[in-house]
Design an enzyme around this catalytic site. Structure first.
Site, PDB file in Angstrom:
ATOM      1  N   LYS A 253      -1.804   2.189   4.074  1.00 54.52           N
ATOM      2  CA  LYS A 253      -2.671   1.386   4.942  1.00 54.52           C
ATOM      3  C   LYS A 253      -3.243   2.170   6.115  1.00 54.52           C
ATOM      4  O   LYS A 253      -4.316   1.844   6.631  1.00 54.52           O
ATOM      5  CB  LYS A 253      -1.906   0.164   5.460  1.00 54.52           C
ATOM      6  CG  LYS A 253      -1.473  -0.824   4.393  1.00 54.52           C
ATOM      7  CD  LYS A 253      -2.648  -1.503   3.722  1.00 54.52           C
ATOM      8  CE  LYS A 253      -2.197  -2.602   2.771  1.00 54.52           C
ATOM      9  NZ  LYS A 253      -3.349  -3.276   2.116  1.00 54.52           N
TER      10      LYS A 253
ATOM     11  N   GLU B  51      -5.711  -9.073   9.341  1.00 51.24           N
ATOM     12  CA  GLU B  51      -4.794  -9.954   8.629  1.00 51.24           C
ATOM     13  C   GLU B  51      -3.729  -9.083   7.977  1.00 51.24           C
ATOM     14  O   GLU B  51      -3.933  -7.891   7.751  1.00 51.24           O
ATOM     15  CB  GLU B  51      -5.547 -10.779   7.582  1.00 51.24           C
ATOM     16  CG  GLU B  51      -5.633 -10.153   6.196  1.00 51.24           C
ATOM     17  CD  GLU B  51      -6.408  -8.842   6.154  1.00 51.24           C
ATOM     18  OE1 GLU B  51      -6.052  -7.981   5.311  1.00 51.24           O
ATOM     19  OE2 GLU B  51      -7.350  -8.653   6.940  1.00 51.24           O
TER      20      GLU B  51
ATOM     21  N   SER C 101       2.828   3.358  -3.066  1.00 47.45           N
ATOM     22  CA  SER C 101       1.979   2.927  -1.956  1.00 47.45           C
ATOM     23  C   SER C 101       2.716   2.685  -0.655  1.00 47.45           C
ATOM     24  O   SER C 101       2.121   2.733   0.414  1.00 47.45           O
ATOM     25  CB  SER C 101       1.213   1.659  -2.343  1.00 47.45           C
ATOM     26  OG  SER C 101       2.118   0.627  -2.692  1.00 47.45           O
TER      27      SER C 101
END
Length: 770
Positions: free
Chosen positions: A454, A476, A743
């Protein structure tokens, strides 16, 4: 269409301005709605907008949102709305009726079928809140073929180009939504509204303009009527229904409309079906082509059988030690957005926020991936999306921008490492035939700063925001990793940060809530809808428009309206680009397959896109199968969903036959989104990528394997990809290579795994007690 035109002409001949009244179908009950329509007409309403409730609106204010939620709870669907109109027509309703709503329920019902059935029921036209202009032109053409009207929406900041197009497709009237209306108790007209209407009239060709902006008194109605050809009232009618005694809503709205219009229409009991140019009767149901599918405060208690946690907005530093102990199960957040009392911008407020000078849409047709993508958003968001697209294009074409982006690689811990998972590979080969079992490599995004991929997107979008002069960020988050990454970047760049998070995800990811707060961000729990990621996206989109001049919304996944999917993919493509280089260094060639988990799709599209033009490389995405695809408790959008429109983009979504967005489930808070990025939808339909689903139990198997065999505790999201990659490797030869995008790391999920093990452990033979 003709009925609406005649209504405006009749009112003009009587030297008065027609009232356009809005109510929500099915509110407060389904049985009362036909009576309410008759009451509106009897009280002087000339035209009626009947709202079609939708689960995930991005433009409605709290009053109408609550009415929609209640209507859906009552079982209101498209067929219900049609029946309400038929019943009202049979009882003598003469006023033209417009269906007003969002595109996805209409798309699910089938456009052709909807037009046929609406015409037959007695509907006169449509207002579609989120239909982009290029599709509005096409839909309006279909409406015209049935003698139905299409009413476009125009905003204060609508560019001249867009306004000219929207006015050109108006046939009966134009809906101008503006907060630049009257001020004060005496209804003094502001200067903004006449100027706005002058712009509209410049292109309208004599088509009337009706203004809606929260009119609530006769004084307002009269004042606006001096400059507009019609006046729209919506929220105040819903409030009147809410405050009326049970069963008295129809009478209450009749008296309210009379107070505004000072006129009554005679009630009629006619059943001859003659209603402003439409006739009653049943359609044949034929369907073709498009059938497819604030902050408040309070407490939330869980009732799902898991370890209960509560969250509170109370300042923990002001509480006794015993009440701020983390072991007491209380998660402290900065605010709670509740379904019943959510404050926030409705459509009119959003349009007011967009009253900015000098911004023009560079393109009327946004980018798509095959049939997927686009900008299915209210006119209120179009201007800021155009600004964002221009800013992004300028940045990606500027070498100095990429120099700056790469200068943060040391902070981000890039490039992330890639290495073979030898013990996992050996484990796979034990269950394969001789010569089978591909090598499994791990692309270690879990080693990035903040523990996931991210950070790549958060840094990139924050730099775009700075170029646009924005110093506040909203975001969000589902599993919390994007929220943590955004909060981290905002702390690093000195930006204000607010993160919206579903109440259920707050409970599941309490540690990440605390991490965000440690980093200086405000966390707002969204206690609405399914209380997960989709509701956080809904609320963040609503809040974004309130402070567009200073605020940028960093969407965490490759979802949302254009240009967000392309932006996120661009910044996340560093994953696949590095993988190409690293595999060439390690093996001298490209991998034979790449695998990633898929929720919204940011890590997946980041890994897949750089390989999309390399046909030798298999691409596999693994979605959340939850309790299984044979149940309704999963989040496998690409595997089990249908094309539709959600959160401003056309893509695959999980939805009911009525086009309402269905609840999802995954043991992973980051994969329980009911949609997916449009680029991945395009890859599915073009067969460039394959997608499968791993159940909660299978994800736990992946989690267990990597932890025990490689000493790496993966995120539950990544665990889905691990399981899928293992299964794929079993079908491949030993000299072939598979790369898994790892991830994120699993620190955030350890508590969730511990809580779920009593349920899932026996399914996979994992008995871990402590």
């Amino acid at each position: 269409m003709e009925g609406i035109k005649k209504t405006f002409a009749k009112a003009k001949s009587e030297d008065r301005v027609p009232l356009v009244a809005y109510t929500t179908a099915g509110y407060p009950t389904i049985d009362e709605t036909a009576d309410i329509l008759l009451g509106l007409e009897a009280g002087g309403a000339d035209i009626i907008e009947l709202g079609l409730p939708f689960t995930d609106p991005i433009a409605d204010g709290p009053t109408i949102q609550v009415a929609n939620t209640q209507a859906l709870h009552n079982g209101t669907g498209t067929k219900t709305c049609l029946k309400i109109v038929r019943d009202a027509r049979a009882r003598g309703l003469k006023a033209p009726i417009l269906f007003m709503g969002y595109y996805n329920p209409l798309l699910a019902y089938g456009e052709e079928r909807m037009l046929q059935d609406a015409k037959s029921a007695g509907v006169n036209g449509f207002i579609m809140v989120d239909l982009p202009p290029e599709e509005a032109v096409r839909f309006r053409r279909h409406c015209t073929n049935y003698g139905l009207s299409y009413v476009p929406l125009i905003a204060p900041a609508t560019s001249e180009k867009r306004m000219k197009l929207l006015c050109s497709i108006a046939d009966s009237f134009i809906y101008v939504v503006s907060r630049m209306g009257v001020t004060g108790a005496t209804g003094v007209l502001s200067s903004g509204l006449p100027d706005l209407l002058d712009r509209v009239h410049k292109y309208s060709g004599g088509v009337p303009a009706a203004v809606g902006f929260g009119v609530s008194t006769r004084e307002h109605y009269l004042e606006v009527g001096k400059v507009a050809e019609g006046v729209v009232i919506g929220s105040q009618i819903i409030t009147t229904l809410k405050n009326a005694p049970a069963g008295q809503g129809a009478k209450a709205v009749e008296e309210y409309c009379f107070e505004v219009t000072q006129r009554r229409n005679p009630r009629s009991s006619s059943t001859n079906g003659e209603t402003n140019g439409v006739t009653n009767g049943e359609a044949d149901g034929h369907s073709i082509s498009t059938a497819a599918n604030g902050d408040g405060s309070g407490w939330v208690k869980q009732t799902n059988g898991e370890t209960p946690k509560e969250f509170s907005t109370a300042d923990p530093t002001k509480q006794p030690d015993s009440e701020s102990d983390p072991t007491d199960g209380i998660v402290h957040v900065d605010g709670v957005v509740e379904e019943q009392d959510r404050d926030g911008a409705g459509l009119a407020d959003q349009l007011e926020a967009l009253n900015v000078e000098g911004k023009e849409d560079p393109e009327l047709i946004p980018s798509r991936f095959g049939e997927f993508g686009g900008q299915y958003v209210p006119e209120s968001l179009m201007d800021c999306l155009a600004e964002l697209e221009q800013g992004f294009n300028d940045a990606k074409n500027d070498p100095t921008f990429w120099e700056e982006f790469r200068s943060y690689y040391p902070y981000m811990s890039r490039p992330s490492s890639l290495h073979i998972a030898q013990r996992l590979t050996d484990h796979v080969r034990k269950s394969c035939k001789d010569g089978m079992g591909a090598n499994l490599y791990l692309k270690r995004e879990d080693l990035n700063h903040t523990g996931s991929h991210k950070i790549n997107n958060a840094i990139g979008q924050a730099l775009i925001a700075r170029r646009l002069g924005k110093n506040e960020i909203i975001a969000e988050t589902g599993a919390g990793q994007h929220g943590v990454a955004t909060a981290t970047v905002c702390a690093y760049f000195g930006m204000k940060c607010t993160v919206y998070m579903g109440a259920e995800d707050v409970r599941r990811q309490a540690l990440n809530v605390f991490r965000m707060k440690l980093l200086g961000a405000s966390v707002v729990a969204v206690d609405a809808g399914s209380r997960t990621l989709r509701d956080a996206v809904n609320e963040a989109l609503r809040k974004w428009v309130e402070k567009l001049d200073t605020t940028h919304y960093i969407i965490g996944s490759a979802i949302g309206p254009h240009p967000f999917p392309t932006m996120v993919r661009t910044f996340q493509s560093v994953i696949g680009t590095e993988t190409k280089e690293q595999m060439n260094t390690l093996t001298g060639r490209l991998p034979d397959a790449v695998v990633a988990c898929v929720g919204g799709g940011s890590n997946a599209v980041g890994m897949f896109y750089p390989f999309s033009q390399d046909p030798s490389v298999k691409i596999l995405g693994v979605e959340a199968g939850g309790d299984g695809l044979d149940t309704n408790r999963h989040s496998a959008t690409l595997t089990a969903g249908k094309p539709g429109v959600l959160h401003g983009v056309r893509t695959y979504i999980l939805q009911s036959e009525e086009g309402q967005i269905t609840d999802t489930h995954s043991v992973s808070a980051g994969l329980d989104y009911p949609g997916v990025g449009p680029e991945l939808s395009g890859m599915k339909d073009s067969s460039r990528a394959n997608f499968i689903a791993a159940t909660d139990a299978e994800a736990f198997t992946g989690f267990k394997m990597l932890s025990e065999l490689e000493g790496i505790i993966p995120a539950l999201e990544s665990s889905h990809g691990i399981f899928g990659a293992v299964e794929l490797a079993k079908t491949m030869k030993q000299d072939e290579n598979v790369v898994i995008c790892l991830s994120g790391r699993g620190d955030k999920d350890v508590q969730s795994v511990a809580e779920e093990l009593p349920r899932i452990g026996p399914q996979i033979g994992w008995d871990l007690r402590f």
